[in-house]
Scaffold this active site. Structure first.
Site, short mmCIF file in Angstrom:
data_model
loop_
_atom_site.label_atom_id
_atom_site.label_comp_id
_atom_site.label_asym_id
_atom_site.label_seq_id
_atom_site.Cartn_x
_atom_site.Cartn_y
_atom_site.Cartn_z
CD GLU A 33 -9.64 0.29 -1.58
OE1 GLU A 33 -8.74 0.31 -2.39
OE2 GLU A 33 -9.91 -0.33 -0.68
N GLY A 39 -4.41 1.63 -0.32
CA GLY A 39 -4.01 0.09 -0.55
C GLY A 39 -3.28 -0.46 0.51
N GLY A 178 9.81 -17.93 5.31
CA GLY A 178 9.98 -17.08 4.34
C GLY A 178 11.04 -15.87 4.49
CB ALA A 181 11.43 -7.89 0.52
CB VAL A 267 5.50 -18.29 1.90
CG1 VAL A 267 6.20 -18.95 3.17
CG2 VAL A 267 4.00 -18.32 2.29
N GLY A 268 5.12 -15.17 0.22
CA GLY A 268 4.70 -14.75 -1.18
C GLY A 268 3.09 -14.40 -0.86
CG ASP A 308 0.88 -6.44 -5.58
OD1 ASP A 308 1.88 -5.93 -6.23
OD2 ASP A 308 0.79 -6.44 -4.42
CG HIS A 441 35.25 12.98 -1.14
ND1 HIS A 441 35.42 11.54 -0.95
CD2 HIS A 441 36.03 13.56 -0.20
CE1 HIS A 441 36.17 11.63 0.06
NE2 HIS A 441 36.85 12.72 0.58
C1 LIG Z 1 4.43 -5.89 4.73
C2 LIG Z 1 4.60 -5.46 3.28
C3 LIG Z 1 5.61 -4.63 2.72
C4 LIG Z 1 5.80 -4.01 1.61
N1 LIG Z 1 6.91 -3.08 1.13
C5 LIG Z 1 7.09 -2.78 0.14
C6 LIG Z 1 8.20 -1.92 -0.39
O1 LIG Z 1 8.89 -1.62 0.47
N2 LIG Z 1 8.14 -1.55 -1.49
C7 LIG Z 1 7.22 -1.96 -2.60
O2 LIG Z 1 7.57 -1.60 -3.62
N3 LIG Z 1 6.39 -2.85 -2.38
C8 LIG Z 1 6.29 -3.39 -0.93
N4 LIG Z 1 5.14 -4.33 -0.72
C9 LIG Z 1 4.23 -4.55 -1.87
C10 LIG Z 1 3.26 -3.33 -2.13
O3 LIG Z 1 2.60 -3.14 -0.94
C11 LIG Z 1 2.37 -3.77 -3.32
O4 LIG Z 1 3.19 -4.30 -4.30
C12 LIG Z 1 1.59 -2.67 -3.73
O5 LIG Z 1 0.69 -2.23 -2.71
C13 LIG Z 1 0.55 -3.05 -4.83
O6 LIG Z 1 -0.25 -2.14 -5.36
P1 LIG Z 1 -1.67 -2.30 -5.89
O7 LIG Z 1 -2.14 -0.94 -6.42
O8 LIG Z 1 -1.46 -3.32 -7.21
O9 LIG Z 1 -2.54 -3.23 -4.82
P2 LIG Z 1 -2.92 -2.72 -3.25
O10 LIG Z 1 -2.18 -1.85 -2.69
O11 LIG Z 1 -3.09 -4.27 -2.69
O12 LIG Z 1 -4.52 -2.26 -3.36
C14 LIG Z 1 -5.46 -2.87 -4.08
C15 LIG Z 1 -6.77 -1.87 -3.35
O13 LIG Z 1 -7.74 -2.78 -4.00
C16 LIG Z 1 -8.86 -2.68 -3.00
N5 LIG Z 1 -9.79 -3.90 -3.53
C17 LIG Z 1 -9.57 -5.05 -3.76
N6 LIG Z 1 -10.67 -5.62 -4.46
C18 LIG Z 1 -11.62 -4.61 -4.43
C19 LIG Z 1 -12.83 -4.67 -4.96
N7 LIG Z 1 -13.50 -5.83 -5.33
N8 LIG Z 1 -13.63 -3.69 -4.92
C20 LIG Z 1 -13.14 -2.56 -4.37
N9 LIG Z 1 -11.85 -2.47 -4.05
C21 LIG Z 1 -11.18 -3.57 -4.03
C22 LIG Z 1 -8.44 -3.05 -1.85
O14 LIG Z 1 -9.13 -2.92 -0.73
C23 LIG Z 1 -6.67 -2.44 -1.93
O15 LIG Z 1 -7.02 -1.25 -1.20
C24 LIG Z 1 4.78 -4.59 0.60
C25 LIG Z 1 3.87 -5.27 0.81
C26 LIG Z 1 3.64 -5.97 2.29
C27 LIG Z 1 2.57 -6.75 2.58
#
Ligand SMILES: Cc1cc2nc3c(=O)[nH]c(=O)nc-3n(C[C@H](O)[C@H](O)[C@H](O)COP(=O)(O)OP(=O)(O)OC[C@H]3O[C@@H](n4cnc5c(N)ncnc54)[C@H](O)[C@@H]3O)c2cc1C
Length: 462
Positions: A33, A39, A178, A181, A267-268, A308, A441
């Site tokens: 990480e 994350g 956008g 959510a 916007v995504g 993601d 209830h």
């Molecule tokens: C404002 C906001 C609110 C959200 N609210 C919700 C919610 O309520 N419910 C929900 O389900 N989802 C929510 N999400 C989405 C959710 O945060 C993501 O879907 C989730 O974090 C994805 O998890 P992940 O493990 O794929 O990646 P991430 O959580 O993005 O983690 C990826 C990690 O990889 C690390 N990384 C990247 N490249 C490298 C590299 N080359 N070497 C080492 N480390 C690296 C990053 O530093 C990061 O820590 C929200 C997102 C945002 C921005």
């Protein structure tokens, strides 16, 4: 060079869940990480936003305390303390993840990782470079907010969700581009704390992926609370000036410039697929995401991608579920793949939204003869007792077999209520199964039972 059975690239909810599963299955596991464990989800996404939204709900309740027979003479907001509570919650939770890594004997490598072959990752930190050798690799590098030419983030006037989470004070006027959510959650939050919020959406309704009735209900509620909404409106450019932003919009050939103190672009997202060595080994990507099969394997069979970085829907619980599947498969088992037709989507503004499966329109388009059941919280005793009767439960069934196809809840506790319908759908429950399951209830969940009854014309309380 250190040798592992399993190396995870990225420590978000996808990565850390995969690491724990791998370790519990007996694999020698490391997690790489570059920033903080947890994350986006724990540090800059799900968790800190939910803490902020709770602050807004508490403020809303206090502002409306007279409704509950409580008189509050003077209310003051300590905005920095409001933000601090959110940061504290994130930090506490992150420490919990660090503890779990130690408890499960997972090596935590702090650094930026890059694949250099099908079985090696080079990691670089400010202190050192190292090489990791792993039989199986799971890529979980997440995603980042998307921007477009002419609307780039500058972190001050044109901001992403990250900056929106730590502003010094509520801006006077915020334009949110956008209404998914993230945009809708910040619209609710800042509106509660006195910001003049203008929500701009390109599609024909807010929360455009939700059922049409849900979008309408949220829109009605937002407008009532003072949020300005422009739908069917495209943003073509944002000018970031010294003291304000100018947002250029177009609707039906009509151009307008909106002015505000700050523009939040929501916007995504786009997958973090760059600079991690995918090209070195020929991993296939598509529209900013790594392509995967049902076990989350990429086109190179010992390399998996989860969360993601593997594409929509971008949700933490999906990332974790994929982490389970990928780690289990990497350990040589045959896991049940994730059921993509049954992933809850939640939005935590007020009214909250919790939904899963098909919308009514999608079910009809897919050729189903549908039966729809609906129950309004206005007719729920518990909703009246707690003082929040906004919203409804809408259930979509297949008319022939009575099977649940989709569930759509909007209201105070929608994000908690949706869970039972995930279990019901997973078990292929029918309207009768849901209607005949005795619900306590008085609870808001009775509205689910009533909506199931309504689908077949026998709701009790409406
Ligand atoms: C404002 C906001 C609110 C959200 N609210 C919700 C919610 O309520 N419910 C929900 O389900 N989802 C929510 N999400 C989405 C959710 O945060 C993501 O879907 C989730 O974090 C994805 O998890 P992940 O493990 O794929 O990646 P991430 O959580 O993005 O983690 C990826 C990690 O990889 C690390 N990384 C990247 N490249 C490298 C590299 N080359 N070497 C080492 N480390 C690296 C990053 O530093 C990061 O820590 C929200 C997102 C945002 C921005």
């Amino acid at each position: 060079m250190a040798d592992y059975d399993l190396a995870i690239l990225g420590g978000g909810p996808g990565g850390y869940v995969a690491a724990i599963c791998g370790a519990q299955l007996g694999l020698k596991t490391c997690i790489i990480e570059k920033d903080k464990l947890g994350g986006i989800c724990l540090n800059w996404g799900c968790i800190p936003t939910k803490a902020l939204l709770k602050n807004a709900e508490v403020y809303n309740t206090i502002k409306n305390a007279d409704k509950y027979g409580i008189k509050v003479d003077k209310i003051t907001v300590d905005f920095p303390a409001n933000i601090k509570r959110s940061r504290d919650v994130s930090n506490r939770l992150r420490k919990g993840i660090e503890f779990l890594m130690k408890k499960n004997k997972i090596t935590h490598i702090h650094g930026m990782g890059k694949l250099t072959s099908k079985t090696t990752i080079e990691t670089t930190s400010s202190k050192k470079k190292e090489k990791v050798n792993a039989k199986k690799i799971i890529i979980a590098t997440g995603a980042r907010p998307r921007s477009f030419p002419g609307m780039e983030f500058d972190g001050k006037r044109v901001i992403s969700s990250k900056e929106a989470m730590v502003l010094d004070a509520p801006p006077k006027k915020m334009i949110i581009i956008g209404s998914g959510a993230i945009g809708s959650e910040f619209a609710y939050y800042y509106n509660e704390f006195g910001t003049e919020v203008h929500l701009v959406e390109m599609m024909d309704r807010v929360l455009p992926v939700e059922d049409l009735d849900v979008s309408r209900e949220v829109e009605k509620s937002f407008k009532k609370s003072g949020i300005k909404i422009s739908i069917g409106t495209k943003v073509s450019q944002i000018d970031s000036l010294n003291t304000k932003v100018k947002v250029h919009t177009e609707k039906d050939d009509k151009k307008e410039i909106l002015e505000g103190d700050v523009a939040l672009l929501s916007v995504g997202v786009t997958g973090n697929i760059e600079n991690i060595g995918l090209e070195n080994i020929g991993i296939t990507t598509d529209h900013g995401a790594i392509r995967i099969n049902e076990f989350n394997q990429t086109n190179i069979s010992n390399i998996y991608a989860i969360g993601d970085v593997s594409g929509p829907p971008w949700l933490a619980h999906l990332a974790s579920a994929q982490g389970h599947v990928a780690a289990d498969h990497a350990a040589g088992h045959s896991p049940k793949p994730v059921d993509y037709s049954n992933i809850p989507g939640c939005t935590y503004c007020q009214p909250q939204v919790g939904s899963l499966g098909m919308t009514e329109a999608q079910a009809k388009k897919a050729g189903h003869d549908v039966k729809v059941g609906k129950f309004s919280f206005q007719a729920s005793g518990k909703a009246m007792a707690v003082g929040n009767t906004t919203g409804f439960v809408k259930l979509v069934f297949d008319a022939k077999y009575g099977e649940l196809l989709g569930a759509h809840i909007v209201g105070g506790e929608a994000t908690e209520l949706i869970a039972e319908l995930g279990v019901a759908k997973g078990l292929e429950a029918t309207w009768e199964d849901i209607a005949m399951a005795v619900h306590a209830h008085p609870t808001l969940s009775e509205a689910i039972m009533e909506a199931a009854l309504d689908a077949f014309g026998s709701a009790i309380h409406q």
